[in-house]
Design a protein around this motif. Structure first.
Motif, PDB file in Angstrom:
ATOM      1  N   GLY A  74       0.814  -1.207   0.000  1.00 25.32           N
ATOM      2  CA  GLY A  74       0.000   0.000   0.000  1.00 25.32           C
ATOM      3  C   GLY A  74       0.847   1.257   0.000  1.00 25.32           C
ATOM      4  O   GLY A  74       0.452   2.283  -0.570  1.00 25.32           O
ATOM      5  N   MET A  75       2.018   1.212   0.637  1.00 23.56           N
ATOM      6  CA  MET A  75       2.922   2.356   0.617  1.00 23.56           C
ATOM      7  C   MET A  75       3.406   2.618  -0.808  1.00 23.56           C
ATOM      8  O   MET A  75       3.419   3.760  -1.282  1.00 23.56           O
ATOM      9  N   ALA A  76       3.807   1.537  -1.487  1.00 20.37           N
ATOM     10  CA  ALA A  76       4.278   1.690  -2.863  1.00 20.37           C
ATOM     11  C   ALA A  76       3.166   2.211  -3.761  1.00 20.37           C
ATOM     12  O   ALA A  76       3.391   3.106  -4.589  1.00 20.37           O
ATOM     13  N   VAL A  77       1.964   1.672  -3.590  1.00 21.77           N
ATOM     14  CA  VAL A  77       0.827   2.105  -4.407  1.00 21.77           C
ATOM     15  C   VAL A  77       0.554   3.595  -4.196  1.00 21.77           C
ATOM     16  O   VAL A  77       0.391   4.358  -5.153  1.00 21.77           O
ATOM     17  N   GLY A  78       0.519   4.026  -2.931  1.00 24.14           N
ATOM     18  CA  GLY A  78       0.208   5.417  -2.638  1.00 24.14           C
ATOM     19  C   GLY A  78       1.228   6.383  -3.207  1.00 24.14           C
ATOM     20  O   GLY A  78       0.868   7.410  -3.807  1.00 24.14           O
ATOM     21  N   ILE A  79       2.513   6.066  -3.061  1.00 22.57           N
ATOM     22  CA  ILE A  79       3.551   6.986  -3.522  1.00 22.57           C
ATOM     23  C   ILE A  79       3.677   6.943  -5.043  1.00 22.57           C
ATOM     24  O   ILE A  79       3.917   7.967  -5.691  1.00 22.57           O
ATOM     25  N   LEU A  80       3.495   5.762  -5.652  1.00 21.81           N
ATOM     26  CA  LEU A  80       3.476   5.685  -7.115  1.00 21.81           C
ATOM     27  C   LEU A  80       2.310   6.498  -7.677  1.00 21.81           C
ATOM     28  O   LEU A  80       2.449   7.182  -8.700  1.00 21.81           O
ATOM     29  N   ALA A  81       1.148   6.424  -7.023  1.00 24.58           N
ATOM     30  CA  ALA A  81      -0.011   7.189  -7.477  1.00 24.58           C
ATOM     31  C   ALA A  81       0.227   8.684  -7.333  1.00 24.58           C
ATOM     32  O   ALA A  81      -0.165   9.480  -8.206  1.00 24.58           O
ATOM     33  N   LEU A  82       0.868   9.092  -6.237  1.00 20.41           N
ATOM     34  CA  LEU A  82       1.169  10.515  -6.061  1.00 20.41           C
ATOM     35  C   LEU A  82       2.180  10.983  -7.100  1.00 20.41           C
ATOM     36  O   LEU A  82       2.064  12.100  -7.625  1.00 20.41           O
ATOM     37  N   ALA A  83       3.162  10.150  -7.405  1.00 19.50           N
ATOM     38  CA  ALA A  83       4.131  10.509  -8.440  1.00 19.50           C
ATOM     39  C   ALA A  83       3.441  10.700  -9.787  1.00 19.50           C
ATOM     40  O   ALA A  83       3.785  11.608 -10.556  1.00 19.50           O
ATOM     41  N   LEU A 117       9.509   4.277  -7.174  1.00 20.07           N
ATOM     42  CA  LEU A 117      10.030   3.025  -7.730  1.00 20.07           C
ATOM     43  C   LEU A 117      10.964   2.336  -6.750  1.00 20.07           C
ATOM     44  O   LEU A 117      10.973   1.098  -6.639  1.00 20.07           O
ATOM     45  N   LEU A 118      11.766   3.116  -6.029  1.00 13.07           N
ATOM     46  CA  LEU A 118      12.659   2.540  -5.029  1.00 13.07           C
ATOM     47  C   LEU A 118      11.870   1.856  -3.924  1.00 13.07           C
ATOM     48  O   LEU A 118      12.206   0.729  -3.500  1.00 13.07           O
ATOM     49  N   ILE A 119      10.822   2.501  -3.451  1.00 14.57           N
ATOM     50  CA  ILE A 119       9.983   1.901  -2.411  1.00 14.57           C
ATOM     51  C   ILE A 119       9.310   0.635  -2.938  1.00 14.57           C
ATOM     52  O   ILE A 119       9.232  -0.387  -2.247  1.00 14.57           O
ATOM     53  N   TRP A 120       8.833   0.688  -4.178  1.00 18.90           N
ATOM     54  CA  TRP A 120       8.192  -0.498  -4.772  1.00 18.90           C
ATOM     55  C   TRP A 120       9.166  -1.682  -4.848  1.00 18.90           C
ATOM     56  O   TRP A 120       8.821  -2.797  -4.462  1.00 18.90           O
ATOM     57  N   VAL A 121      10.370  -1.424  -5.318  1.00 16.03           N
ATOM     58  CA  VAL A 121      11.370  -2.492  -5.420  1.00 16.03           C
ATOM     59  C   VAL A 121      11.709  -3.039  -4.029  1.00 16.03           C
ATOM     60  O   VAL A 121      11.834  -4.257  -3.839  1.00 16.03           O
TER      61      VAL A 121
END
Length: 343
Positions: free
Chosen positions: A31-40, A65-69
């Motif tokens: 969910g963290m990756a999703v939220g920050i990718l969406a904000l980007a 992308l770093l958080i997602w990886v």
């Protein structure tokens, strides 16, 4: 003479708590990756619409992308060396739905890298779509088999089918495949309508949602606005009445969540509050896309206000998450080997 107590026997409760083993990384961290990718993605729209600094949008995308990886690697590690915990999560009626955030984040990552490498972007999209279809069929099929308690029916049930279908639709449109996107949009739209009726029935008839589960209600904001972004993609961006209707329902859900926030926030902050982030980021994105395609001045003000609010909300989530990490509380302590509460 008084007997001296060894220091180890006088250890404080706080030190004992800090020494307790921690659970492996839960799937909810996607969910963290999703939220920050969406904000980007919101920032990338802002570059086109308002000429925001390109470097800021690029930095936000790189961080996302770093958080997602990082989360993807942590989740893969759990399956490799902590398989028992991973299987328990897969079998859990609530936590299993959060696994679907993995392919959602992968498809958002494919959008993020599209301007850098179309080949890499399509590869990520293919992996995300294949994974989301497999997970969606497996997890949604459990509902058809019955035996699920009503109090476990919360907006997390959107995740295996609704969220990935809408994101797949938007991503297909970004690649120039609107007809493929329309297929995914239809699947997401009808699944949303069916699941929302189930959630409302559960809210009306089941016991009040337990405090640890209340942050998952933030997911309720996402379907109308993530679906709205998808619709604008597959329909060519025309601000038609259907798009305005989806945005209107998203705004209503945002007001509803503000009304529920004092009740939801009785649960102290945990990473499960990132469930708010996808909808919070998609709400201004949809309004900004409408403005980009000719919506009136009223929507220009609305889009700007929502953009600022989204950055503030997700910024707060980031700071609170960092605080948990610095205090060694980001991962929950093991509680008798059981998965308790959403992450």
């Amino acid at each position: 003479m008084a007997q001296q107590v060894p220091e180890s026997e006088g250890m404080s409760d706080a030190r004992i708590v800090m020494s307790r083993p921690r659970e492996p990384m839960p799937a909810g961290f996607f969910g963290m990756a999703v939220g920050i990718l969406a904000l980007a993605a919101t920032w990338r729209v802002g570059v086109r619409l308002w000429h925001l600094p390109v470097h800021a949008a690029t930095a936000a995308t790189a961080l996302a992308l770093l958080i997602w990886v990082t989360v993807l690697a942590g989740y893969a590690r759990k399956w490799r060396i902590q398989r028992e915990a991973a299987i328990a999560e897969w079998n859990h009626p609530i936590h299993s739905s959060l696994i679907a955030l993995g392919p959602v984040s992968t498809m958002l990552a494919s959008q993020a890298v599209l301007s850098w490498s179309r080949y890499v972007a399509i590869t990520l999209f293919a992996v995300g779509v294949a994974t989301q279809l497999g997970l969606g069929v497996a997890l949604h099929g459990r509902l058809w088999q019955g035996g699920r308690r009503m109090e476990t029916i919360t907006p997390v049930v959107y995740l295996p089918t609704v969220a990935p279908s809408f994101v797949a639709a938007a991503t297909s449109a970004a690649f120039g495949w609107p007809s493929l996107g329309a297929l995914f949009f239809g699947a997401g739209m009808l699944a949303w309508l069916a699941n929302e009726s189930l959630i409302l029935q559960s809210a009306a008839e089941a016991e009040p949602v337990a405090a640890p589960l209340r942050p998952t209600l933030g997911i309720q904001l996402a379907p109308p606005v993530v679906g709205g972004v998808a619709w604008l993609g597959v329909s060519g961006g025309v601000p038609d009445y259907f798009a305005y209707g989806l945005l209107g329902y998203g705004l209503y859900q945002a007001l509803l969540l503000l009304r529920l926030l004092p009740w939801i926030s009785k649960q102290p902050f945990t990473p499960s509050y990132w469930g708010f982030s996808f909808g919070v980021a998609a709400l201004p994105t949809m309004a900004m896309l409408l403005v980009e395609h000719g919506a009136s001045d009223l929507f220009k003000v609305l889009a700007c206000t929502l953009f600022i609010a989204a950055n503030v909300v997700i910024g707060i989530l980031i700071l609170l998450t960092i605080n948990l990490m610095l205090n060694g509380k980001l991962l929950p302590a093991v509680q008798s080997g059981r998965l308790i509460g959403p992450r």
